[in-house]
Design a protein around this motif. Structure first.
Motif, short mmCIF file in Angstrom:
data_model
loop_
_atom_site.label_atom_id
_atom_site.label_comp_id
_atom_site.label_asym_id
_atom_site.label_seq_id
_atom_site.Cartn_x
_atom_site.Cartn_y
_atom_site.Cartn_z
N GLY A 155 4.53 -16.21 10.76
CA GLY A 155 3.42 -17.10 10.48
C GLY A 155 2.14 -16.29 10.32
N THR A 156 1.02 -16.93 10.56
CA THR A 156 -0.25 -16.21 10.53
C THR A 156 -0.68 -15.94 11.97
OG1 THR A 156 -1.49 -18.28 10.44
CG2 THR A 156 -1.00 -17.21 8.34
N ALA A 157 -1.38 -14.83 12.14
CA ALA A 157 -1.80 -14.43 13.48
C ALA A 157 -3.04 -13.55 13.37
CB ALA A 157 -0.68 -13.67 14.17
N ASP A 158 -3.70 -13.36 14.49
CA ASP A 158 -4.85 -12.45 14.52
C ASP A 158 -4.41 -11.00 14.33
OD1 ASP A 158 -6.72 -14.52 15.09
OD2 ASP A 158 -6.13 -14.46 17.20
N VAL A 159 -3.24 -10.67 14.88
CA VAL A 159 -2.77 -9.29 14.85
C VAL A 159 -1.26 -9.26 14.63
CG1 VAL A 159 -2.50 -9.19 17.37
CG2 VAL A 159 -2.83 -7.07 16.09
N VAL A 160 -0.81 -8.26 13.91
CA VAL A 160 0.62 -8.00 13.79
C VAL A 160 0.90 -6.75 14.63
CG1 VAL A 160 0.42 -6.70 11.63
CG2 VAL A 160 2.58 -7.71 12.24
N VAL A 161 1.93 -6.83 15.46
CA VAL A 161 2.23 -5.80 16.43
C VAL A 161 3.53 -5.11 16.05
CG1 VAL A 161 2.66 -5.34 18.88
CG2 VAL A 161 1.13 -7.21 18.21
N VAL A 162 3.49 -3.78 15.99
CA VAL A 162 4.68 -2.99 15.69
C VAL A 162 5.18 -2.39 17.00
CG1 VAL A 162 5.63 -1.04 14.40
CG2 VAL A 162 3.82 -2.45 13.38
N LEU A 163 6.30 -2.95 17.51
CA LEU A 163 6.89 -2.36 18.70
C LEU A 163 7.50 -1.01 18.32
CD1 LEU A 163 8.72 -5.30 20.54
CD2 LEU A 163 6.39 -4.45 20.87
N GLY A 164 7.51 -0.09 19.28
CA GLY A 164 8.04 1.23 19.01
C GLY A 164 9.56 1.22 18.94
N PRO A 165 10.10 2.16 18.26
CA PRO A 165 9.41 3.23 17.54
C PRO A 165 8.84 2.71 16.23
CG PRO A 165 11.77 3.45 17.23
CD PRO A 165 11.58 2.31 18.20
N PRO A 166 7.76 3.31 15.75
CA PRO A 166 7.11 2.83 14.52
C PRO A 166 7.83 3.34 13.27
CG PRO A 166 5.89 4.67 15.40
CD PRO A 166 7.00 4.39 16.38
N ALA A 188 9.34 3.48 9.56
CA ALA A 188 8.63 3.19 8.30
C ALA A 188 8.78 1.72 7.89
CB ALA A 188 9.13 4.10 7.19
N TRP A 189 9.96 1.14 8.04
CA TRP A 189 10.14 -0.25 7.62
C TRP A 189 9.30 -1.20 8.46
CZ3 TRP A 189 11.95 -4.10 10.75
CH2 TRP A 189 12.68 -3.74 11.88
N ARG A 190 9.10 -0.89 9.73
CA ARG A 190 8.28 -1.75 10.59
C ARG A 190 6.81 -1.65 10.20
NH1 ARG A 190 10.84 -1.38 16.69
NH2 ARG A 190 12.97 -0.92 16.04
N VAL A 191 6.34 -0.44 9.97
CA VAL A 191 4.94 -0.23 9.56
C VAL A 191 4.70 -0.87 8.20
CG1 VAL A 191 3.20 1.51 8.99
CG2 VAL A 191 4.73 1.87 10.95
N ASP A 192 5.64 -0.70 7.27
CA ASP A 192 5.51 -1.31 5.94
C ASP A 192 5.46 -2.83 6.04
OD1 ASP A 192 5.51 1.22 4.84
OD2 ASP A 192 7.61 1.12 4.15
N TRP A 193 6.28 -3.40 6.91
CA TRP A 193 6.30 -4.85 7.08
C TRP A 193 4.97 -5.33 7.65
CZ3 TRP A 193 10.22 -7.88 10.62
CH2 TRP A 193 10.24 -9.24 10.26
N ALA A 194 4.42 -4.59 8.59
CA ALA A 194 3.11 -4.95 9.15
C ALA A 194 2.06 -4.92 8.05
CB ALA A 194 2.73 -3.99 10.27
N ARG A 195 2.09 -3.88 7.23
CA ARG A 195 1.13 -3.79 6.12
C ARG A 195 1.30 -4.96 5.15
NH1 ARG A 195 1.17 2.63 4.58
NH2 ARG A 195 -0.67 3.13 5.81
N GLU A 196 2.55 -5.33 4.86
CA GLU A 196 2.80 -6.48 3.97
C GLU A 196 2.20 -7.76 4.54
OE1 GLU A 196 7.01 -6.96 3.20
OE2 GLU A 196 7.22 -4.82 2.76
N LEU A 197 2.39 -7.99 5.83
CA LEU A 197 1.86 -9.21 6.45
C LEU A 197 0.33 -9.24 6.37
CD1 LEU A 197 4.22 -9.53 9.54
CD2 LEU A 197 4.24 -10.91 7.45
N VAL A 198 -0.29 -8.10 6.58
CA VAL A 198 -1.75 -8.02 6.46
C VAL A 198 -2.16 -8.25 5.01
CG1 VAL A 198 -3.73 -6.45 6.61
CG2 VAL A 198 -2.10 -6.60 8.50
N ALA A 241 -2.30 -11.64 8.84
CA ALA A 241 -2.88 -11.03 10.04
C ALA A 241 -4.11 -10.24 9.63
CB ALA A 241 -1.87 -10.14 10.74
N GLY A 242 -5.02 -10.07 10.58
CA GLY A 242 -6.25 -9.35 10.28
C GLY A 242 -6.32 -7.97 10.91
N ALA A 243 -5.29 -7.61 11.68
CA ALA A 243 -5.30 -6.31 12.35
C ALA A 243 -3.86 -5.90 12.64
CB ALA A 243 -6.09 -6.38 13.65
#
Length: 163
Positions: free
Chosen positions: A24-35, A37-47, A52-54
């Motif tokens: 959904g939408t949120a103030d922040v998207v959180v990447v649990l470790g380990p970071p 590449a697919w998790r970081v990319d997904w966070a960037r996509e959501l932003v 998400a704003g952060a």
């Protein structure tokens, strides 16, 4: 043999296809470790999609994660939680939400960790957190290892109290 197959099949809805809603939408998207590449990319996509704003990212060595040292169009906060466990990440998330006025968070993890992460994070942040995951394309040997790891994690979480 039948008992082992029964145990393995019982883990499918928990580890392979845990129940979850789309992010959904949120103030922040959180990447649990380990970071990864697919998790970081997904966070960037959501932003980028305005969901998400952060980004709050957890890593053993945040300095080694390129996103943590890049100038980004959104706030990127990187931490090595203490301890570097899901529980430590949940505690750090709670502290960051309080300090930054974030009321909602979308937590990204791998599918086998969704239900356990939801349980552990929910002990620290009661409302406003959604945990989502994706399945990784890994071999049977890694699935067996993940199964054992997550089973141990559930036992550990059951023995711990509070945040």
């Amino acid at each position: 043999m039948t008992a082992a197959l029964g145990v393995a099949l019982a883990g499918v809805p928990v580890l392979v296809a845990p129940p979850q809603d789309p992010p959904g939408t949120a103030d922040v998207v959180v990447v649990l470790g380990p970071p990864q590449a697919w998790r970081v990319d997904w966070a960037r996509e959501l932003v980028a999609d305005g969901r998400a704003g952060a980004i709050l990212l957890f890593a053993d060595d945040p300095a080694a994660v390129p996103l943590c040292s890049q100038t980004a169009p959104v706030a990127v906060v990187c931490h090595r939680p203490d301890p570097y466990t899901t529980r430590g990440e949940a505690r750090t998330l709670r502290a960051e939400m309080s300090a930054r006025g974030w009321r909602t968070a979308t937590v990204i993890t791998a599918a086998p960790n969704v239900l356990r992460a939801r349980w552990v994070v929910g002990r620290c942040v009661e409302d406003g957190v959604q945990v989502v995951g994706r399945r990784e394309d890994i071999g049977l040997d890694r699935w067996v290892m993940r199964y054992a790891w997550q089973a141990g994690g559930f036992v550990k979480a059951a023995l711990q109290r509070g945040c």
